[in-house]
Design a protein around this motif. Structure first.
Motif, PDB file in Angstrom:
ATOM      1  N   ALA A  12      14.832 -37.442   1.751  1.00 39.34           N
ATOM      2  CA  ALA A  12      15.050 -36.410   1.067  1.00 39.34           C
ATOM      3  C   ALA A  12      15.198 -35.143   2.151  1.00 39.34           C
ATOM      4  N   HIS A  13      15.698 -34.229   1.493  1.00 41.90           N
ATOM      5  CA  HIS A  13      17.046 -33.110   2.596  1.00 41.90           C
ATOM      6  C   HIS A  13      16.611 -31.793   1.676  1.00 41.90           C
ATOM      7  N   TRP A  14      16.958 -30.915   2.478  1.00 41.63           N
ATOM      8  CA  TRP A  14      16.624 -29.267   2.610  1.00 41.63           C
ATOM      9  C   TRP A  14      17.338 -29.281   4.189  1.00 41.63           C
ATOM     10  N   LEU A  15      17.955 -28.118   3.630  1.00 41.28           N
ATOM     11  CA  LEU A  15      18.538 -26.930   4.708  1.00 41.28           C
ATOM     12  C   LEU A  15      18.198 -25.172   3.702  1.00 41.28           C
ATOM     13  N   PRO A  16      17.306 -24.530   4.870  1.00 35.92           N
ATOM     14  CA  PRO A  16      17.308 -23.291   4.799  1.00 35.92           C
ATOM     15  C   PRO A  16      19.098 -22.539   4.427  1.00 35.92           C
ATOM     16  N   ARG A  17      19.104 -21.246   3.148  1.00 31.78           N
ATOM     17  CA  ARG A  17      19.934 -20.381   3.244  1.00 31.78           C
ATOM     18  C   ARG A  17      20.686 -19.881   3.959  1.00 31.78           C
ATOM     19  N   GLU A  18      19.777 -19.961   5.156  1.00 32.34           N
ATOM     20  CA  GLU A  18      20.571 -19.288   6.505  1.00 32.34           C
ATOM     21  C   GLU A  18      21.291 -19.885   7.103  1.00 32.34           C
ATOM     22  N   LEU A  19      21.675 -21.654   7.221  1.00 31.37           N
ATOM     23  CA  LEU A  19      21.769 -22.075   7.182  1.00 31.37           C
ATOM     24  C   LEU A  19      23.216 -22.765   6.452  1.00 31.37           C
ATOM     25  N   ARG A  32      27.345 -22.639  -0.839  1.00 30.70           N
ATOM     26  CA  ARG A  32      27.092 -20.851  -1.168  1.00 30.70           C
ATOM     27  C   ARG A  32      26.556 -21.834  -2.315  1.00 30.70           C
ATOM     28  N   ASP A  33      25.919 -20.201  -3.076  1.00 24.21           N
ATOM     29  CA  ASP A  33      24.822 -20.239  -4.428  1.00 24.21           C
ATOM     30  C   ASP A  33      26.280 -19.670  -5.783  1.00 24.21           C
ATOM     31  N   HIS A  34      26.504 -20.329  -6.344  1.00 24.14           N
ATOM     32  CA  HIS A  34      27.756 -19.929  -7.551  1.00 24.14           C
ATOM     33  C   HIS A  34      26.317 -20.034  -8.597  1.00 24.14           C
ATOM     34  N   ILE A  47      24.055 -29.804  -7.425  1.00 25.41           N
ATOM     35  CA  ILE A  47      22.996 -30.087  -7.535  1.00 25.41           C
ATOM     36  C   ILE A  47      22.448 -28.283  -7.235  1.00 25.41           C
ATOM     37  N   ASP A  48      21.340 -27.854  -7.884  1.00 25.07           N
ATOM     38  CA  ASP A  48      20.244 -26.881  -7.971  1.00 25.07           C
ATOM     39  C   ASP A  48      20.328 -26.761  -6.287  1.00 25.07           C
ATOM     40  N   THR A  49      20.923 -24.824  -6.268  1.00 24.43           N
ATOM     41  CA  THR A  49      20.488 -24.783  -4.768  1.00 24.43           C
ATOM     42  C   THR A  49      19.019 -23.840  -5.163  1.00 24.43           C
ATOM     43  N   GLU A  50      18.243 -23.893  -5.723  1.00 21.31           N
ATOM     44  CA  GLU A  50      17.120 -24.011  -5.201  1.00 21.31           C
ATOM     45  C   GLU A  50      15.800 -25.609  -4.899  1.00 21.31           C
ATOM     46  N   ASP A 291      23.222 -35.577  -6.554  1.00 20.58           N
ATOM     47  CA  ASP A 291      23.543 -36.257  -7.263  1.00 20.58           C
ATOM     48  C   ASP A 291      23.215 -38.442  -7.392  1.00 20.58           C
ATOM     49  N   MET A 292      23.406 -38.255  -6.336  1.00 18.68           N
ATOM     50  CA  MET A 292      23.398 -39.749  -6.418  1.00 18.68           C
ATOM     51  C   MET A 292      21.630 -40.651  -5.834  1.00 18.68           C
ATOM     52  N   GLY A 293      20.675 -39.201  -5.935  1.00 15.50           N
ATOM     53  CA  GLY A 293      18.953 -39.527  -5.856  1.00 15.50           C
ATOM     54  C   GLY A 293      18.375 -40.143  -7.342  1.00 15.50           C
ATOM     55  N   THR A 294      17.224 -40.223  -7.139  1.00 17.10           N
ATOM     56  CA  THR A 294      16.796 -40.518  -8.509  1.00 17.10           C
ATOM     57  C   THR A 294      15.523 -39.298  -8.193  1.00 17.10           C
ATOM     58  N   HIS A 295      15.506 -38.711  -9.480  1.00 16.82           N
ATOM     59  CA  HIS A 295      14.039 -38.161 -10.337  1.00 16.82           C
ATOM     60  C   HIS A 295      13.256 -38.774  -9.369  1.00 16.82           C
ATOM     61  N   ASP A 296      13.118 -41.029  -9.872  1.00 18.73           N
ATOM     62  CA  ASP A 296      11.664 -41.321 -10.045  1.00 18.73           C
ATOM     63  C   ASP A 296      12.171 -42.562  -8.781  1.00 18.73           C
ATOM     64  N   PRO A 297      11.632 -41.906  -7.646  1.00 17.14           N
ATOM     65  CA  PRO A 297      12.305 -43.018  -6.389  1.00 17.14           C
ATOM     66  C   PRO A 297      10.672 -44.289  -6.310  1.00 17.14           C
ATOM     67  N   LEU A 298       9.534 -44.107  -7.212  1.00 15.10           N
ATOM     68  CA  LEU A 298       9.006 -45.269  -7.018  1.00 15.10           C
ATOM     69  C   LEU A 298       9.620 -46.065  -7.835  1.00 15.10           C
TER      70      LEU A 298
END
Length: 328
Positions: A12-19, A32-34, A47-50, A291-298
């Motif tokens: 799973a991926h994460w990046l803080p906004r300051e980076l 950038r967030d739009h 992808i939702d920015t949040e 978008d190539m991920g899944t909300h139901d990984p199990l």
């Protein structure tokens, strides 16, 4: 580290906004967030920015997916693939912030940090710091760097340091562009699995896994094309001296030393992976929030007969958290 009980999502991926500026020297435009959506320059990422940057959102999504915990790593476009003087600062900020959010997650999050890919000396210092963190359990790296893969320097030395320090390694493709993949999202749909298969071949045929028997290294997206190619590699290894020169063990045997997530998007593909891989080295992966991920990984591992207890235990072992504890 005490992780929350239940299946663990290793991918799973994460990046803080300051980076969102991305790593120094990158040829990519900044994130950038739009209007709540994440863009790479002018390119919408769906992808939702949040979902990429907000820990409360990530924890809520983890709960909704029925997971005990998630392991966060940087999105591939944030890998420090350029040789730049300021890369160390970017890596340090990411790792420090990752440590903080995982430490404060009550066992729901662990992390895989970044390293300065072109500088093994700097990478050693960064990995020594990671090894002192209970919540950052390893590093994430690309499968290719400057036209070489994991059997060549500097990446081979970095893998050796990870093995020495007992750190897990996650290999994630970068969706590198090629002219023939310019349409139909083929840079992802074909390119990502090919990048991962290239890394698998480097590890299996390049003698890396033989030289580093303690290395715990995971290939995402079910190993990409690699499971379908193991027989071809085996045939080439038996027929050609240039294929054998990297190592003394046949590819089918060496392949079983690799770890994989189960994100194949297809039960038959996952069953092919199961046929070649070690059952104790298969882990849940979601690719959240792409978008190539899944909300139901199990769903996929369950459909292929892999239960939650195995997914949890395998991930704990990969992360170096195998304490033998069990949960009712």
């Amino acid at each position: 580290m005490t992780m929350h009980p239940g299946p663990i999502d290793i991918h799973a991926h994460w990046l803080p906004r300051e980076l969102f500026c991305l790593a120094p020297g990158t040829p990519l435009p900044p994130l950038r967030d739009h209007r709540g959506q994440l863009h790479l320059g002018e390119l919408p990422l769906s992808i939702d920015t949040e979902a990429m940057s907000d820990i409360a959102r990530i924890l809520a999504d983890t709960e909704t997916a029925g997971l005990g915990a998630r392991v966060l790593s940087a999105p591939p476009f944030a890998f420090p693939v350029a040789d730049h003087d300021c890369v160390d600062d970017f890596v340090g900020t990411f790792n420090d912030t990752l440590h903080q959010v995982c430490r404060d997650s009550a066992g729901r999050l662990a992390g895989l940090g970044l390293v300065s890919l072109h500088d093994p000396a700097a990478a050693r210092k960064q990995m020594e710091a990671v090894a002192g963190s209970e919540v950052i359990r390893g590093i994430a790296v690309p499968p290719l760097l400057a036209g070489t893969s994991l059997d060549a320097e500097p990446m081979r030395e970095i893998l050796g340091i990870a093995a020495e320090l007992d750190l897990a390694v996650l290999v994630h493709p970068m969706q590198l562009p090629r002219p023939e993949w310019g349409s139909h999202y083929l840079a992802n749909l074909i390119g990502n699995p090919v990048e991962t298969a290239t890394a698998a071949a480097a590890l299996v045929l390049g003698g890396v896994l033989e030289d580093l028997p303690r290395l715990r290294i995971c290939l995402v997206h079910g190993g990409g094309c690699a499971p379908a190619l193991v027989g071809r590699w085996e045939h080439g290894w038996r027929q050609r001296a240039d294929v054998r020169q990297g190592g003394g063990r046949p590819p089918r045997e060496t392949f079983s030393a690799l770890w994989f997530d189960t994100l194949t998007h297809d039960v038959a593909a996952l069953e092919l992976l199961i046929a070649h891989a070690d059952a104790g080295r298969l882990m849940c992966g979601s690719d959240h929030p792409f978008d190539m991920g899944t909300h139901d990984p199990l769903a996929l591992p369950h459909a292929a007969g892999i239960d939650d207890a195995a997914l949890e235990q395998n991930a704990r072992t990969f992360l170096g958290l195998d304490t033998g504890e069990t949960h009712d």
